[in-house]
Design a protein around this motif. Structure first.
Motif, mmCIF file in Angstrom:
data_model
loop_
_atom_site.group_PDB
_atom_site.id
_atom_site.type_symbol
_atom_site.label_atom_id
_atom_site.label_comp_id
_atom_site.label_asym_id
_atom_site.label_seq_id
_atom_site.Cartn_x
_atom_site.Cartn_y
_atom_site.Cartn_z
ATOM 1 N N ALA A 63 15.973 57.404 35.076
ATOM 2 C CA ALA A 63 15.329 58.530 35.754
ATOM 3 C C ALA A 63 15.960 59.822 35.242
ATOM 4 O O ALA A 63 17.191 59.929 35.172
ATOM 5 C CB ALA A 63 15.499 58.423 37.260
ATOM 6 N N ILE A 64 15.126 60.786 34.893
ATOM 7 C CA ILE A 64 15.594 62.085 34.431
ATOM 8 C C ILE A 64 15.237 63.123 35.498
ATOM 9 O O ILE A 64 14.055 63.360 35.776
ATOM 10 C CB ILE A 64 14.949 62.480 33.091
ATOM 11 C CG1 ILE A 64 15.160 61.379 32.046
ATOM 12 C CG2 ILE A 64 15.510 63.809 32.608
ATOM 13 C CD1 ILE A 64 16.598 61.147 31.666
ATOM 14 N N ALA A 65 16.268 63.723 36.105
ATOM 15 C CA ALA A 65 16.057 64.695 37.182
ATOM 16 C C ALA A 65 16.454 66.088 36.718
ATOM 17 O O ALA A 65 17.519 66.273 36.110
ATOM 18 C CB ALA A 65 16.861 64.304 38.415
ATOM 19 N N THR A 66 15.614 67.075 37.008
ATOM 20 C CA THR A 66 15.939 68.474 36.736
ATOM 21 C C THR A 66 15.846 69.249 38.049
ATOM 22 O O THR A 66 15.074 68.888 38.954
ATOM 23 C CB THR A 66 14.994 69.092 35.688
ATOM 24 O OG1 THR A 66 13.630 68.905 36.108
ATOM 25 C CG2 THR A 66 15.178 68.428 34.337
ATOM 26 N N PHE A 67 16.628 70.326 38.155
ATOM 27 C CA PHE A 67 16.776 71.042 39.421
ATOM 28 C C PHE A 67 16.574 72.542 39.243
ATOM 29 O O PHE A 67 16.856 73.103 38.183
ATOM 30 C CB PHE A 67 18.176 70.790 40.009
ATOM 31 C CG PHE A 67 18.504 69.352 40.253
ATOM 32 C CD1 PHE A 67 18.321 68.788 41.500
ATOM 33 C CD2 PHE A 67 19.002 68.551 39.225
ATOM 34 C CE1 PHE A 67 18.630 67.461 41.735
ATOM 35 C CE2 PHE A 67 19.315 67.214 39.446
ATOM 36 C CZ PHE A 67 19.120 66.666 40.697
#
Length: 302
Positions: A63-67
């Motif tokens: 999973a690739i999460a950006t904020f």
């Protein structure tokens, strides 16, 4: 086939709000013939502005999460339910030509196994080589499975397990010299030893649990590491030198990779004032939901 409920919570805390860069999250167990994912949720606080999934070169789910939001903490909470099917040791059926060492992988398999045979660490004095060869039968042919089983048992018996929450891994030579380490140190030592003998070996990151009250496995409460070695006729076979396990009993695979740095459960960046970082805590809890969990076939634990 026992049903397991697994919770893996990682929390980072900071003195003041910080900005989070991209985070790569590898905590979702792999689908296979011996483990089936029934349910999986991934909760992240603060919520990411974007969350996408991909499969890496080894087929691991990432999973690739950006904020966009700043915060004083970041919590990543993975909850899964998985059906696990531990295979009995007698299911390790090695092709006749590979039952005794030395042997050579077939021409069809060798091209795909080469990178998993290549050594990853320098061994100028051949210390790993000498230790690996001490498990060979000096009097004649060496039984392949018996030799790898003996190596697994030796690490569990002769080395001292020391929990180390800090990041990083000892070199195989450091582990061999000190005779102590964590599960990831043991895994890298056995991988290098197996490769020194010409075996294809890979690093595995996942979870360990005690299937019954009779089992007392080391490495719970956090992620766990062990080894997969390719044996013609049975494919990739699990060897856990920390617990002396041969086969997949009590082991849930999440990531399989050629090197440990390709199987980091969570990695990412943050930006803020120097000294902002306070702490990271990790909690892994696994429970066996199936009341008939003790009735399934058992692989060997030594």
């Amino acid at each position: 086939m026992p049903l397991l409920s697994l919770s893996h919570v990682t929390q980072y805390t900071y003195r003041q709000p910080v900005a989070f860069g991209e985070h790569r999250i590898m905590v979702r167990p792999r689908e296979s013939y011996d483990q089936h994912l029934v349910e999986a949720t991934l909760d992240i606080d603060p919520p990411p502005s974007d969350l996408r999934w991909l499969q890496d070169v080894f087929g691991n789910s990432v999973a690739i999460a950006t904020f966009k939001k700043r915060a004083k903490s970041l919590t990543i909470d993975s909850k899964v339910r998985v059906r696990h099917n531990p295979a009995p040791l007698q299911n390790v059926d090695i092709e006749d030509y590979a039952r005794f060492y030395p042997f050579t992988y077939s021409s069809e398999e060798m091209p795909d196994l080469l990178r998993s045979i290549e050594r990853q660490h320098l061994d100028p004095l051949r210390q790993i080589d000498h230790w690996a060869r001490s498990f060979l039968d000096a009097g004649g042919r060496t039984d392949t499975l018996a030799m790898l089983s003996s190596m697994t048992a030796s690490i569990k018996r002769d080395f001292t397990y020391v929990s180390r929450p800090e990041k990083g891994t000892q070199t195989p030579i450091e582990t061999l010299t000190s005779r102590k380490g964590t599960c990831r140190d043991y895994a890298m030592l056995m991988i290098e030893a197996a490769r020194a003998l010409g075996f294809a070996a890979r690093f595995v990151s996942g979870y360990v649990y005690s299937p019954t009250t009779r089992d007392t496995h080391v490495g719970g409460g956090n992620t766990h590491a062990w080894v997969r070695i390719y044996l013609p006729g049975s494919g990739w076979v699990e060897f856990d030198p920390t617990n002396g396990i041969i086969g997949n009993r009590g082991l849930i695979r999440v990531a399989v990779a050629r090197d440990i740095y390709q199987a980091v459960p969570i990695s990412g960046t943050w930006a803020g004032f120097p000294g902002s970082f306070l702490d990271m805590t990790v909690g892994v809890n696994i429970s066996v939901e199936d009341p008939a969990a003790e009735s399934y076939p058992q692989s060997r634990s030594i």
